[in-house]
Design a protein around this motif. Sequence first.
Motif, PDB file in Angstrom:
ATOM      1  N   SER A 186     -34.661  58.131  98.168  1.00 36.71           N
ATOM      2  CA  SER A 186     -33.498  58.472  97.354  1.00 36.71           C
ATOM      3  C   SER A 186     -32.471  59.239  98.176  1.00 36.71           C
ATOM      4  N   ARG A 187     -32.947  60.191  98.989  1.00 37.24           N
ATOM      5  CA  ARG A 187     -32.046  60.986  99.822  1.00 37.24           C
ATOM      6  C   ARG A 187     -31.343  60.117 100.855  1.00 37.24           C
ATOM      7  N   ALA A 188     -32.070  59.202 101.471  1.00 38.73           N
ATOM      8  CA  ALA A 188     -31.463  58.327 102.484  1.00 38.73           C
ATOM      9  C   ALA A 188     -30.389  57.433 101.869  1.00 38.73           C
ATOM     10  N   ASP A 189     -30.659  56.901 100.678  1.00 38.74           N
ATOM     11  CA  ASP A 189     -29.660  56.073  99.994  1.00 38.74           C
ATOM     12  C   ASP A 189     -28.416  56.894  99.656  1.00 38.74           C
ATOM     13  N   PHE A 190     -28.627  58.101  99.171  1.00 37.11           N
ATOM     14  CA  PHE A 190     -27.510  58.963  98.797  1.00 37.11           C
ATOM     15  C   PHE A 190     -26.662  59.325 100.009  1.00 37.11           C
ATOM     16  N   GLN A 191     -27.299  59.665 101.098  1.00 38.75           N
ATOM     17  CA  GLN A 191     -26.564  60.037 102.303  1.00 38.75           C
ATOM     18  C   GLN A 191     -25.785  58.859 102.875  1.00 38.75           C
ATOM     19  N   ARG A 192     -26.352  57.683 102.799  1.00 37.51           N
ATOM     20  CA  ARG A 192     -25.685  56.499 103.351  1.00 37.51           C
ATOM     21  C   ARG A 192     -24.496  56.071 102.502  1.00 37.51           C
TER      22      ARG A 192
END
Length: 202
Positions: free
Chosen positions: A27-33
Amino acid sequence: MLPRIGSKEYLSVGMHGCQFPVPVEESRADFQRQHAISIENMLDPGLLALLKNSVGGHYATRLNAGGQVQYQDPPRGSMIMDMILSRTEILRWMEAVSGTKDLRFFGGEIFKVTANGEDHLSWHDDLMDPTRRVVLVVRVGETAYEGGELQMRHRDGETFLEFEYEKPGSAVLMEMGPALQHRVMKVTAGGPRLMYGGWAHV
């Protein structure tokens, strides 16, 4: 056509609890991207049914963010959502996904955008309140509509993402900051576009 991010069931919220089906690292990786994540089926059927009975009544038009939308008054539906989204486990999840810290509560409003040719929100960043850290907008209405897209851009730059709420209970969690802005387009047919929108605060 603007890019649209895919939805996942990152978070599921009910009257008596919540679940996080997607690993927080993903979830964090998707949000950051993407500067945002699109949450499919965030509200469970029981909570949606409760909201359906709480979002009627009077709505008052308010000039806001270079446009206008209509806000529920008194705010019966938002009181329910504020309480539920202020749960500790949801605030900690928002911190982990967005990289923010020390979130204390969530507060928002029920609002609608109708196909009257006037309702919309122009580009804005929601930073008029310095305690806001992350934005969440949830579809709570069942009526179909056309238009009303939520768009994001880099300030004074090109629009880079667009969101459509395909069904009730879907949501978008968005990054906040001086370099980012978002807007709500006019509803062109059907509707109204009935939403809950708010912010996690420190």
